[in-house]
Write a protein that holds these residues in place. Structure first.
Motif, PDB file in Angstrom:
ATOM      1  N   PHE A 135       0.848  -1.106  -0.251  1.00 43.88           N
ATOM      2  CA  PHE A 135      -0.081  -0.122  -0.312  1.00 43.88           C
ATOM      3  C   PHE A 135       0.874   1.267  -0.106  1.00 43.88           C
ATOM      4  N   CYS A 136       0.599   1.844  -1.203  1.00 43.45           N
ATOM      5  CA  CYS A 136       1.060   3.340  -0.552  1.00 43.45           C
ATOM      6  C   CYS A 136       1.359   4.435   0.383  1.00 43.45           C
ATOM      7  N   ALA A 137       2.166   4.735   1.002  1.00 47.25           N
ATOM      8  CA  ALA A 137       2.835   5.411   1.905  1.00 47.25           C
ATOM      9  C   ALA A 137       2.407   6.837   2.205  1.00 47.25           C
ATOM     10  N   ASN A 138       1.964   6.819   0.395  1.00 51.30           N
ATOM     11  CA  ASN A 138       1.747   8.571   0.934  1.00 51.30           C
ATOM     12  C   ASN A 138       0.058   8.706   0.774  1.00 51.30           C
ATOM     13  N   CYS A 139      -0.561   8.346   0.159  1.00 48.92           N
ATOM     14  CA  CYS A 139      -2.406   7.993   0.272  1.00 48.92           C
ATOM     15  C   CYS A 139      -3.173   6.811   0.715  1.00 48.92           C
ATOM     16  N   GLY A 140      -2.349   5.631   0.862  1.00 49.25           N
ATOM     17  CA  GLY A 140      -2.817   4.318   1.745  1.00 49.25           C
ATOM     18  C   GLY A 140      -3.672   3.093   0.025  1.00 49.25           C
ATOM     19  N   ASP A 153       4.611   1.277  -7.961  1.00 50.01           N
ATOM     20  CA  ASP A 153       3.692   2.829  -8.277  1.00 50.01           C
ATOM     21  C   ASP A 153       2.402   2.791  -7.868  1.00 50.01           C
ATOM     22  N   CYS A 154       1.490   3.771  -7.493  1.00 46.73           N
ATOM     23  CA  CYS A 154       1.085   3.971  -6.350  1.00 46.73           C
ATOM     24  C   CYS A 154      -0.133   5.012  -7.875  1.00 46.73           C
ATOM     25  N   PRO A 155      -0.840   3.963  -8.168  1.00 48.17           N
ATOM     26  CA  PRO A 155      -1.946   4.530  -9.253  1.00 48.17           C
ATOM     27  C   PRO A 155      -2.805   5.026  -8.629  1.00 48.17           C
ATOM     28  N   GLN A 156      -3.087   5.783  -7.716  1.00 43.11           N
ATOM     29  CA  GLN A 156      -4.106   6.372  -7.160  1.00 43.11           C
ATOM     30  C   GLN A 156      -3.310   8.460  -6.689  1.00 43.11           C
ATOM     31  N   CYS A 157      -2.146   8.369  -6.377  1.00 42.19           N
ATOM     32  CA  CYS A 157      -1.337   9.775  -6.135  1.00 42.19           C
ATOM     33  C   CYS A 157      -0.071   9.195  -7.378  1.00 42.19           C
ATOM     34  N   GLU A 158       0.456   8.707  -8.190  1.00 37.97           N
ATOM     35  CA  GLU A 158       1.020   8.472  -8.636  1.00 37.97           C
ATOM     36  C   GLU A 158       3.001   8.568  -8.177  1.00 37.97           C
TER      37      GLU A 158
END
Ligand SMILES: [Zn+2]
Length: 300
Positions: A135-140, A153-158
């Motif tokens: 899971f993204c450490a920036n947006c979850g 890669d995070c598809p939500q916040c890039e």
């Protein structure tokens, strides 16, 4: 003598910037070598020594794999690290063609040739990183595997997330003919080792050595020099081995960290290393602490 573990890696490492599609291209290559972990346990071809490089056909035995990373090439042969579920350890343990053992024991027992240990360490650290960074450490949001396994890669916040290595300083602190060693409760009986601790953000290696020794043993350290390093894949540290010169001698050790700390003479350490000391023992030869001590008593 057993050499320091995890330092030798014959792989030509994968340069992901030059070839981001390498995993996709080699994933079904029947000539690929597979480095397989079931949970955090390496699955090895049995033997003394056996091997951590398995034929690609081993993938047919897995109902699914969780992650793959393209590590690089061994000669012409692509090498792919593969993570299977922890429950998959059991069927391999039950098959005499395989050995399943934790990576410390693999090194200590010589279950694979020493030059394979660096590749196993690389695979374990990378696969562990994937398992812990879903899971993204920036947006979850859930992250996606990218760049042949060297990025998520995070598809939500890039946001792009890269594999981590955690630096640890480990130091042999000396004063004349004596060195400072400590003992943690979890150590093997009688064993004393070099003090060690994580480097903090914004800190130099030299200052981390001085801070850790002061915090753990109450001893002030002046000059510090780098000696050698060792990957320590539990889960993804790099041990930065240093030598430090003590500027004070009185010990006031931190009882939350250490059970004891004391000064040892070169003669003590020689006998600890060769196993003839009547009271104390040195750390195991797979660990860098053993080699920092050996380097010191040999006077080089
Ligand atoms: Zn995100």
């Amino acid at each position: 003598m057993t050499s320091m573990a995890y330092i030798t890696n014959r792989l030509v490492r994968h340069s992901v910037e030059h070839d981001p599609d390498a995993l996709a291209r080699h994933a079904r290559d029947p000539g690929a070598a597979i480095v397989l972990l079931a949970g955090d346990l390496p699955v090895l071809a049995a033997g003394r020594p056996g091997s951590g490089f398995l034929p690609a056909s081993v993938l047919d035995r897995l109902p699914e794999h969780r992650e793959q990373v393209f590590l690089g090439y061994l000669g012409e042969r692509p090498v792919i690290a593969t993570l299977a579920a922890a429950e998959m350890a059991k069927p391999f343990q039950d098959d005499p063609a395989f050995t399943v053992e934790n990576l410390r024991a693999v090194a200590m027992s010589g279950l694979v040739p020493p030059e394979e240990l660096g590749t196993l360490a690389m695979a374990k650290s990378l696969l562990d990183w994937h398992a812990r960074h879903r899971f993204c450490a920036n947006c979850g949001a859930p992250t996606r595997h990218a760049q042949a396994g060297f990025r998520r890669d995070c598809p939500q916040c890039e946001a792009q997330h890269f594999p981590r290595t955690d630096p640890v300083v480990i130091m042999l602190v000396t004063r004349g003919d004596k060195c400072l060693l400590g003992r943690q409760p979890r150590f093997a009986p009688r064993t004393y080792s070099c003090l060690a601790g994580f480097l903090e953000p914004g800190e130099t290696i030299e200052d981390a050595v001085r801070r850790e020794v002061l915090e753990e043993a109450g001893v002030r350290v002046g000059a510090v020099r780098y000696v050698a390093s060792q990957p320590w894949p539990f889960p993804s540290s790099i041990m930065i081995g240093c030598a430090g010169e003590a500027e004070s001698e009185d010990i006031a050790f931190d009882t939350a960290e250490l059970e004891d700390a004391r000064w040892f003479t070169k003669d003590d350490v020689r006998r600890m290393l060769d196993g003839t000391h009547e009271t104390f023992a040195a750390p195991m030869p797979i660990a860098i602490a053993h080699h920092l001590l050996r380097h010191w008593v040999q006077g080089s």
